[in-house]
Design an enzyme around this catalytic site. Structure first.
Site, PDB file in Angstrom:
ATOM      1  N   HIS A  93      18.384  88.451  15.627  1.00 55.00           N
ATOM      2  CA  HIS A  93      18.452  87.526  14.371  1.00 55.00           C
ATOM      3  C   HIS A  93      18.820  86.226  14.725  1.00 55.00           C
ATOM      4  O   HIS A  93      19.697  85.903  15.748  1.00 55.00           O
ATOM      5  CB  HIS A  93      19.598  88.032  13.461  1.00 55.00           C
ATOM      6  N   ALA A  94      18.193  85.172  14.356  1.00 56.22           N
ATOM      7  CA  ALA A  94      18.198  83.960  14.864  1.00 56.22           C
ATOM      8  C   ALA A  94      19.740  83.314  14.617  1.00 56.22           C
ATOM      9  O   ALA A  94      20.272  83.439  13.497  1.00 56.22           O
ATOM     10  CB  ALA A  94      17.273  83.141  13.984  1.00 56.22           C
TER      11      ALA A  94
ATOM     12  N   HIS B  29      15.431  75.432  11.032  1.00 59.27           N
ATOM     13  CA  HIS B  29      16.617  75.826  10.275  1.00 59.27           C
ATOM     14  C   HIS B  29      17.842  76.035  11.363  1.00 59.27           C
ATOM     15  O   HIS B  29      19.185  75.464  11.044  1.00 59.27           O
ATOM     16  CB  HIS B  29      16.511  77.382   9.777  1.00 59.27           C
ATOM     17  N   GLU B  30      17.781  76.326  12.546  1.00 57.03           N
ATOM     18  CA  GLU B  30      18.751  76.744  13.408  1.00 57.03           C
ATOM     19  C   GLU B  30      19.199  75.420  14.215  1.00 57.03           C
ATOM     20  O   GLU B  30      20.365  75.053  14.359  1.00 57.03           O
ATOM     21  CB  GLU B  30      18.269  77.684  14.546  1.00 57.03           C
TER      22      GLU B  30
ATOM     23  N   HIS C 228      21.632  73.535  12.395  1.00 58.47           N
ATOM     24  CA  HIS C 228      22.975  73.787  12.984  1.00 58.47           C
ATOM     25  C   HIS C 228      23.729  73.023  13.824  1.00 58.47           C
ATOM     26  O   HIS C 228      24.538  72.617  13.913  1.00 58.47           O
ATOM     27  CB  HIS C 228      23.134  75.357  12.920  1.00 58.47           C
TER      28      HIS C 228
ATOM     29  N   GLU D 248      23.948  75.561   6.105  1.00 57.41           N
ATOM     30  CA  GLU D 248      22.675  76.416   6.103  1.00 57.41           C
ATOM     31  C   GLU D 248      21.467  75.567   5.416  1.00 57.41           C
ATOM     32  O   GLU D 248      20.519  75.557   5.653  1.00 57.41           O
ATOM     33  CB  GLU D 248      22.878  77.472   5.133  1.00 57.41           C
TER      34      GLU D 248
ATOM     35  N   HIS E 165      23.341  90.600   7.910  1.00 56.51           N
ATOM     36  CA  HIS E 165      24.758  89.966   7.568  1.00 56.51           C
ATOM     37  C   HIS E 165      25.676  90.991   6.983  1.00 56.51           C
ATOM     38  O   HIS E 165      27.003  90.677   6.809  1.00 56.51           O
ATOM     39  CB  HIS E 165      24.502  88.789   6.513  1.00 56.51           C
TER      40      HIS E 165
ATOM     41  N   TYR F 179      23.650  81.020   1.535  1.00 57.42           N
ATOM     42  CA  TYR F 179      22.224  80.713   1.409  1.00 57.42           C
ATOM     43  C   TYR F 179      21.837  80.480   0.259  1.00 57.42           C
ATOM     44  O   TYR F 179      20.833  79.772   0.172  1.00 57.42           O
ATOM     45  CB  TYR F 179      21.520  81.949   2.218  1.00 57.42           C
TER      46      TYR F 179
HETATM   47  O1  X8Z Z   1      20.304  84.394   8.366  1.00 57.94           O
HETATM   48  C1  X8Z Z   1      19.512  83.333   8.349  1.00 57.94           C
HETATM   49  C2  X8Z Z   1      19.277  82.366   9.425  1.00 57.94           C
HETATM   50  C3  X8Z Z   1      20.442  82.135  10.374  1.00 57.94           C
HETATM   51  S1  X8Z Z   1      21.954  81.503   9.553  1.00 57.94           S
HETATM   52  C4  X8Z Z   1      18.188  82.816  10.312  1.00 57.94           C
HETATM   53  N1  X8Z Z   1      19.027  83.350   6.922  1.00 57.94           N
HETATM   54  C5  X8Z Z   1      19.086  84.236   5.875  1.00 57.94           C
HETATM   55  C6  X8Z Z   1      18.579  85.496   6.347  1.00 57.94           C
HETATM   56  O2  X8Z Z   1      17.889  85.502   7.316  1.00 57.94           O
HETATM   57  O3  X8Z Z   1      18.555  86.316   5.554  1.00 57.94           O
HETATM   58  C7  X8Z Z   1      18.086  81.998   6.757  1.00 57.94           C
HETATM   59  C8  X8Z Z   1      17.687  82.518   5.470  1.00 57.94           C
HETATM   60  C9  X8Z Z   1      18.503  83.579   4.686  1.00 57.94           C
HETATM   61 ZN    ZN Z   2      21.935  79.393   9.385  1.00 61.48          ZN
END
Ligand code: X8Z
Ligand code: ZN
Length: 647
Positions: free
Chosen positions: A388-389, A418-419, A422, A446, A546, A556
């Site tokens: 997960h990024a 996106h990354e 940060h 975010e 998450h 988000y």
């Molecule tokens: O988790 C993330 C990023 C890292 S903060 C890749 N996002 C959420 C997800 O993947 O569920 C970005 C969009 C929503």
């Molecule tokens: Zn993020």
């Protein structure tokens, strides 16, 4: 260092969200003060820290508080750096030893952060200047998952966190354990094959075989039931920790970090949701009709909730991957970003360089050499990692990195931006004191990279040589549809994840109803349904990063609203007068300066101040996202006029 990267689960620290790494452990994020209008007051005082009420009468002076804060920040910063390194290893080499080391570091950090938070509470009644008061409040709210003062529980919480993160990261689906599934996933070849989540994500995006999609949907979710007892226990310990810090429970604590009372924050989320809901409902209606045309009544009924496996994403959270099904015959998108990435021949690292170039074009300092040496761009072949990024700030200075398993797709090019958002945020606020090395709120963190990605328009793609010509306005509708399938489709998901967690934390939902409550929200807000029957033997929230990763999710939802406010303000600063979906701020000095100035504030001021610095507004305002999609809304209303919408 602040914040470490960890999201560490449980224990928590971790930094900002997926910005692990750095920013402080999630631990600290702030709270603070006032209400959205005006900072000051002990804002959330009604719902936040009632606890540790020692009192002003202890004679604590402002000088004492300041000395305490200096020392607390120094100690936390040092330990945060240790945690960050342990956590980086645990995320890029998942094994028993790395989890052991990480849990130990998190345990120590949590114990220190809890001790300091409780000491901070001793100044609750003291007469202090607003700055000192703000820092103390942030110190009390730093942890995402606080432990109670009992060392055994602190250790247990840290171990659960590392274990959950590892279970998710190492999770795979092996169809050969189930014959029907094996056939669905590809027959004989699937025999020895286990799918990583990255691979399954690609298939969910591209396959149009409903049987295969359903199989992977069900298969991935097998990762989660073993997490459930750990999660239950984690909630129990975290709630006890939150209580000791003076919050009723973790739900109140999580919602108290937005410069306003916890309930006011939840109400503001609902208010913004109600503004964008008509757009979501119109999109849902159209997408459902198109899926019905494509798959037929058996697979995709024309009414009711949409089966969750058909939307191009493992969690049905963003639907851009089914653009081909949703578009009309005569609707043309101006570009297919995946195609452009592939045709350009760029490597994964080149994708990151492309993102970096956008930020440097706005006056940000180039990424340090160590970023390129230490980041993980590609999924290693020989070991388990958390794919997960995430973006990390390990030392609060220059040791910033991203950790991704990049695919050469348009989706991942956006995620790279996106990354990097940060990382550039972390770098630009690195001169702030430790407690302020965070986003103005976690939604800001975010939103930064996403804001930049809104400028990946045809005009920009031509500037960087990925396109030859800027397509005419006849392609705008296709572009807006593509964007809406990601940005608008996401909103109810962004809202419901923490609605579920808040109910779990405050006891409204008990472990015996975890999955039922999850699907109730999924159905109500998203209008989707599980493709097969679910029960409490399943733990579907655990199959979303998450939840085991303990990263708050409301951020988000906020970010989706905020990024359009930011984009609107930056385009205005850049002097762009055309429609917002055609605007790009690439290379624009004025826009860059505005953005950099706001980001450099970190969390030093209540978020409405930062919002105002960039947009002139002090509030969340969904009108920006609604305006952006107005032409699409007109189209959707026309398409839906003879359809019965809703679910
Ligand atoms: O988790 C993330 C990023 C890292 S903060 C890749 N996002 C959420 C997800 O993947 O569920 C970005 C969009 C929503
Ligand atoms: Zn993020």
């Amino acid at each position: 260092m602040k914040k470490l990267a960890l999201v560490i689960a449980a224990a928590t620290l971790a930094v900002a969200g997926c910005d692990r790494g750095t920013d402080k452990p999630e631990v600290l994020e702030s709270e603070v003060v006032t209400t959205a209008e005006n900072a000051s007051a002990d804002a959330a005082a009604d719902q936040a820290p009632a606890a540790a009420t020692q009192s002003a009468s202890t004679g604590s002076s402002s000088a004492d508080a300041k000395a305490f804060l200096d020392s607390a920040q120094e100690r936390l910063e040092k330990m945060a750096e240790e945690v960050s390194h342990a956590s980086w290893v645990a995320s890029t080499y998942i094994n028993m030893d790395s989890q052991y080391t990480e849990a130990l570091a998190v345990e120590r950090y949590t114990a220190l952060a809890v001790e300091l938070a409780q000491e901070a509470a001793k100044f609750d009644g003291a007469d202090l200047d607003p700055e000192t008061r703000r820092m103390l409040t942030m110190l009390k709210q730093g942890l995402v998952f606080p432990a109670p003062k009992d060392p055994k529980l602190t250790a247990e919480l840290a171990q659960i966190g590392s274990k959950l993160q590892g279970m998710y990261g190492a999770g795979k689906y092996c169809p050969d354990q189930n014959t029907d599934a094996k056939a669905a996933a590809g027959g004989a070849d699937a025999e020895a094959k286990c799918y990583t989540l990255t691979e399954m994500g690609q298939i969910m995006a591209n396959s149009r075989d409903p049987k295969q999609l359903k199989d992977l949907w069900v298969g991935w979710r097998k990762v989660a039931p073993p997490m459930k007892p750990l999660y239950e226990r984690q909630v129990e310990i975290g709630n006890a920790g939150a209580k000791e810090l003076g919050y009723d429970n973790l739900s109140v604590m999580w919602r108290s970090k937005y410069d306003m009372p916890a309930d006011a924050f939840a109400a503001d989320m609902d208010k913004q949701w109600n503004k964008v809901k008509p757009l979501y409902e119109a999109l849902h209606c159209h997408v459902r009709a198109k899926l019905n045309e494509h798959y037929g009544d058996e697979v995709a009924p024309a009414t009711g909730k949409i089966p969750a496996h058909l939307l191009g994403n493992m969690w049905a959270q963003e639907w851009g991957n089914i653009y081909d099904i949703v578009k009309d015959e005569d609707m043309q998108a101006p570009y297919d970003l995946t195609q452009l990435v592939v045709d350009s021949g760029m490597s994964e690292k080149d994708m990151v360089k492309t993102g970096e170039t956008f930020f440097t074009s706005l006056g940000f300092k180039p990424l340090p050499e160590t970023f390129w040496e230490r980041s993980q761009f590609v999924q290693p072949r020989d070991r388990d990692v958390v794919c997960h990024a995430s973006a990390w700030d390990l030392d609060g200075k220059d040791d910033i990195r991203i950790k991704m398993c990049i695919n050469k797709t348009g989706e991942d090019l956006i995620t790279v931006h996106h990354e990097l958002g940060h990382n550039f945020y972390q770098r630009i606020y690195s001169d702030q004191p430790f407690l302020y090395k965070e986003g103005a709120n976690d939604g800001f963190h975010e939103a930064v990279g996403d804001t930049i990605a809104l400028s990946i328009t045809p005009k920009y793609l031509k500037q960087i040589g990925l396109m030859d010509e800027i397509p005419g306005e006849d392609k705008d509708l296709g572009y807006l549809m593509q964007q809406a399938l990601d940005k608008i489709a996401f909103l109810p998901f962004g809202l419901m994840v923490d609605k579920w967690r808040w109910q779990v934390f405050n006891g409204e939902v008990q472990p015996g109803d975890y999955n039922k409550a999850w699907w109730k929200l999924r159905e109500e807000y998203q209008g989707i349904q599980a493709p097969v029957a679910r029960s409490e033997a399943n733990f579907d929230p655990g199959a979303k990063y998450h939840i085991p990763g303990n990263t708050p999710y409301a951020r988000y939802f906020l970010a989706r609203i905020q990024q359009f406010q930011f984009h609107r303000a930056l385009c205005e600063a850049a002097g762009e007068t055309g429609p917002l979906h055609r605007c790009s701020i690439f290379k624009n000095e004025a826009a860059g300066k505005k953005l950099r100035n706001m980001l450099a504030m970190g969390a030093s001021k209540p978020w409405p101040d930062a919002m105002e610095a960039l947009t002139g507004q002090r509030e969340l305002d969904a009108s920006a996202i609604v305006d952006y999609f107005q032409p699409l809304m007109v189209y959707l209303q026309e398409q839906n006029k003879d359809r019965e919408c809703g679910w």
